[in-house]
Motif scaffolding. Structure first.
Motif, PDB file in Angstrom:
ATOM      1  N   GLN A   5      37.553 107.433  99.826  1.00 28.32           N
ATOM      2  CA  GLN A   5      37.676 108.676 100.583  1.00 28.32           C
ATOM      3  C   GLN A   5      36.579 109.655 100.205  1.00 28.32           C
ATOM      4  O   GLN A   5      36.033 110.364 101.046  1.00 28.32           O
ATOM      5  CB  GLN A   5      39.046 109.304 100.360  1.00 28.32           C
ATOM      6  CG  GLN A   5      40.155 108.561 101.076  1.00 28.32           C
ATOM      7  CD  GLN A   5      41.506 109.197 100.799  1.00 28.32           C
ATOM      8  OE1 GLN A   5      41.670 109.958  99.846  1.00 28.32           O
ATOM      9  NE2 GLN A   5      42.482 108.862 101.636  1.00 28.32           N
ATOM     10  N   ARG A   8      33.414 108.425 101.797  1.00 33.66           N
ATOM     11  CA  ARG A   8      33.483 108.680 103.231  1.00 33.66           C
ATOM     12  C   ARG A   8      33.251 110.164 103.521  1.00 33.66           C
ATOM     13  O   ARG A   8      32.549 110.528 104.453  1.00 33.66           O
ATOM     14  CB  ARG A   8      34.843 108.233 103.777  1.00 33.66           C
ATOM     15  CG  ARG A   8      34.903 108.288 105.285  1.00 33.66           C
ATOM     16  CD  ARG A   8      36.200 107.763 105.842  1.00 33.66           C
ATOM     17  NE  ARG A   8      36.289 106.336 105.565  1.00 33.66           N
ATOM     18  CZ  ARG A   8      37.437 105.660 105.422  1.00 33.66           C
ATOM     19  NH1 ARG A   8      38.585 106.286 105.519  1.00 33.66           N
ATOM     20  NH2 ARG A   8      37.429 104.377 105.179  1.00 33.66           N
ATOM     21  N   ARG A   9      33.834 111.051 102.708  1.00 29.22           N
ATOM     22  CA  ARG A   9      33.676 112.488 102.880  1.00 29.22           C
ATOM     23  C   ARG A   9      32.211 112.888 102.677  1.00 29.22           C
ATOM     24  O   ARG A   9      31.662 113.680 103.434  1.00 29.22           O
ATOM     25  CB  ARG A   9      34.571 113.236 101.888  1.00 29.22           C
ATOM     26  CG  ARG A   9      34.749 114.676 102.259  1.00 29.22           C
ATOM     27  CD  ARG A   9      35.774 115.406 101.407  1.00 29.22           C
ATOM     28  NE  ARG A   9      36.998 114.659 101.235  1.00 29.22           N
ATOM     29  CZ  ARG A   9      37.609 114.441 100.052  1.00 29.22           C
ATOM     30  NH1 ARG A   9      37.104 114.937  98.964  1.00 29.22           N
ATOM     31  NH2 ARG A   9      38.721 113.757  99.983  1.00 29.22           N
ATOM     32  N   GLY A  11      29.633 110.942 103.142  1.00 34.88           N
ATOM     33  CA  GLY A  11      28.916 110.403 104.300  1.00 34.88           C
ATOM     34  C   GLY A  11      29.042 111.300 105.515  1.00 34.88           C
ATOM     35  O   GLY A  11      28.072 111.541 106.230  1.00 34.88           O
ATOM     36  N   ILE A  12      30.247 111.829 105.728  1.00 38.07           N
ATOM     37  CA  ILE A  12      30.460 112.738 106.855  1.00 38.07           C
ATOM     38  C   ILE A  12      29.673 114.021 106.651  1.00 38.07           C
ATOM     39  O   ILE A  12      29.034 114.539 107.580  1.00 38.07           O
ATOM     40  CB  ILE A  12      31.969 113.029 107.049  1.00 38.07           C
ATOM     41  CG1 ILE A  12      32.661 111.771 107.567  1.00 38.07           C
ATOM     42  CG2 ILE A  12      32.178 114.186 108.018  1.00 38.07           C
ATOM     43  CD1 ILE A  12      34.167 111.877 107.611  1.00 38.07           C
ATOM     44  N   HIS A  13      29.666 114.553 105.428  1.00 43.21           N
ATOM     45  CA  HIS A  13      28.902 115.775 105.150  1.00 43.21           C
ATOM     46  C   HIS A  13      27.407 115.548 105.372  1.00 43.21           C
ATOM     47  O   HIS A  13      26.731 116.399 105.935  1.00 43.21           O
ATOM     48  CB  HIS A  13      29.164 116.267 103.718  1.00 43.21           C
ATOM     49  CG  HIS A  13      30.516 116.867 103.533  1.00 43.21           C
ATOM     50  ND1 HIS A  13      30.812 118.141 103.954  1.00 43.21           N
ATOM     51  CD2 HIS A  13      31.668 116.362 103.007  1.00 43.21           C
ATOM     52  CE1 HIS A  13      32.091 118.407 103.681  1.00 43.21           C
ATOM     53  NE2 HIS A  13      32.620 117.332 103.099  1.00 43.21           N
ATOM     54  N   HIS A  14      26.903 114.405 104.929  1.00 39.05           N
ATOM     55  CA  HIS A  14      25.484 114.089 105.155  1.00 39.05           C
ATOM     56  C   HIS A  14      25.180 114.010 106.648  1.00 39.05           C
ATOM     57  O   HIS A  14      24.169 114.505 107.112  1.00 39.05           O
ATOM     58  CB  HIS A  14      25.096 112.776 104.473  1.00 39.05           C
ATOM     59  CG  HIS A  14      24.886 112.876 103.005  1.00 39.05           C
ATOM     60  ND1 HIS A  14      24.610 114.045 102.349  1.00 39.05           N
ATOM     61  CD2 HIS A  14      24.906 111.921 102.047  1.00 39.05           C
ATOM     62  CE1 HIS A  14      24.467 113.840 101.069  1.00 39.05           C
ATOM     63  NE2 HIS A  14      24.655 112.544 100.839  1.00 39.05           N
ATOM     64  N   TRP A  15      26.076 113.355 107.371  1.00 37.54           N
ATOM     65  CA  TRP A  15      25.872 113.220 108.812  1.00 37.54           C
ATOM     66  C   TRP A  15      25.881 114.591 109.480  1.00 37.54           C
ATOM     67  O   TRP A  15      25.023 114.885 110.328  1.00 37.54           O
ATOM     68  CB  TRP A  15      26.962 112.328 109.410  1.00 37.54           C
ATOM     69  CG  TRP A  15      26.759 112.094 110.874  1.00 37.54           C
ATOM     70  CD1 TRP A  15      25.956 111.172 111.458  1.00 37.54           C
ATOM     71  CD2 TRP A  15      27.373 112.837 111.940  1.00 37.54           C
ATOM     72  NE1 TRP A  15      26.012 111.276 112.814  1.00 37.54           N
ATOM     73  CE2 TRP A  15      26.879 112.291 113.145  1.00 37.54           C
ATOM     74  CE3 TRP A  15      28.271 113.874 112.004  1.00 37.54           C
ATOM     75  CZ2 TRP A  15      27.266 112.772 114.382  1.00 37.54           C
ATOM     76  CZ3 TRP A  15      28.646 114.358 113.251  1.00 37.54           C
ATOM     77  CH2 TRP A  15      28.152 113.806 114.414  1.00 37.54           C
ATOM     78  N   LEU A  16      26.837 115.472 109.103  1.00 40.17           N
ATOM     79  CA  LEU A  16      26.909 116.810 109.694  1.00 40.17           C
ATOM     80  C   LEU A  16      25.663 117.627 109.359  1.00 40.17           C
ATOM     81  O   LEU A  16      25.109 118.303 110.230  1.00 40.17           O
ATOM     82  CB  LEU A  16      28.170 117.540 109.204  1.00 40.17           C
ATOM     83  CG  LEU A  16      29.490 117.040 109.797  1.00 40.17           C
ATOM     84  CD1 LEU A  16      30.663 117.731 109.110  1.00 40.17           C
ATOM     85  CD2 LEU A  16      29.528 117.278 111.298  1.00 40.17           C
ATOM     86  N   TRP A  17      25.201 117.568 108.120  1.00 40.53           N
ATOM     87  CA  TRP A  17      23.988 118.283 107.740  1.00 40.53           C
ATOM     88  C   TRP A  17      22.777 117.737 108.490  1.00 40.53           C
ATOM     89  O   TRP A  17      21.916 118.494 108.927  1.00 40.53           O
ATOM     90  CB  TRP A  17      23.746 118.222 106.224  1.00 40.53           C
ATOM     91  CG  TRP A  17      24.482 119.303 105.497  1.00 40.53           C
ATOM     92  CD1 TRP A  17      25.560 119.160 104.677  1.00 40.53           C
ATOM     93  CD2 TRP A  17      24.207 120.695 105.561  1.00 40.53           C
ATOM     94  NE1 TRP A  17      25.975 120.373 104.230  1.00 40.53           N
ATOM     95  CE2 TRP A  17      25.158 121.354 104.750  1.00 40.53           C
ATOM     96  CE3 TRP A  17      23.271 121.466 106.222  1.00 40.53           C
ATOM     97  CZ2 TRP A  17      25.177 122.730 104.582  1.00 40.53           C
ATOM     98  CZ3 TRP A  17      23.296 122.842 106.050  1.00 40.53           C
ATOM     99  CH2 TRP A  17      24.238 123.464 105.240  1.00 40.53           C
TER     100      TRP A  17
END
Length: 135
Positions: A5, A8-9, A11-17
């Protein structure tokens, strides 16, 4: 499970940035080229990328003023006429307006022929040569 988790979190933050940075770069580029022609755009053979419409007009007219005069050589006779005398009328404003709307592609230098002017110049050539053209 907590490790997955957390990864995954992250990865999501990197994607959003990444999306934020990409979107910001796009808008910065759009603002930087507001009222300017996009890089890499040409009007005919003239590079006008990064210029304002007025700068592009001046550059295209400057190019047209420096073009050599067309010449026709028949035997010992050399006939020369400016593009205006040949009936060529350039539409620089329309060409630059098209370049301003263009996204990363070139636009043709628009022109049209004034048939009456061309006919008068050809009649002048005919008189200077002393013979009538034939098919």
């Amino acid at each position: 499970m907590q490790q997955k988790q957390k990864i995954r979190r992250i990865g999501i933050h990197h994607w959003l940035w990444s999306m934020f940075i990409l979107t910001s770069a796009f808008f910065a580029f759009a603002v930087a080229f507001q009222n300017r022609i996009f890089p890499g755009v040409h009007v005919g053979p003239v590079a006008v990328g990064g210029l304002t419409a007025e700068q592009a007009r001046v550059k295209v007219w400057s190019y047209l003023a420096q073009k050599p005069q067309p010449r026709l050589v028949i035997g010992q006779s050399v006939l020369a006429a400016s593009e205006g005398e040949l009936g060529i009328a350039y539409h620089v404003d329309a060409s630059v307006a098209a370049a301003l709307q263009s996204e990363f592609s070139s636009v043709p230098l628009q022109f049209h022929w004034e048939n009456e002017i061309l006919a008068a110049t050809l009649q002048n050539f005919e008189a200077r040569l002393g013979f009538e053209p034939s098919n």
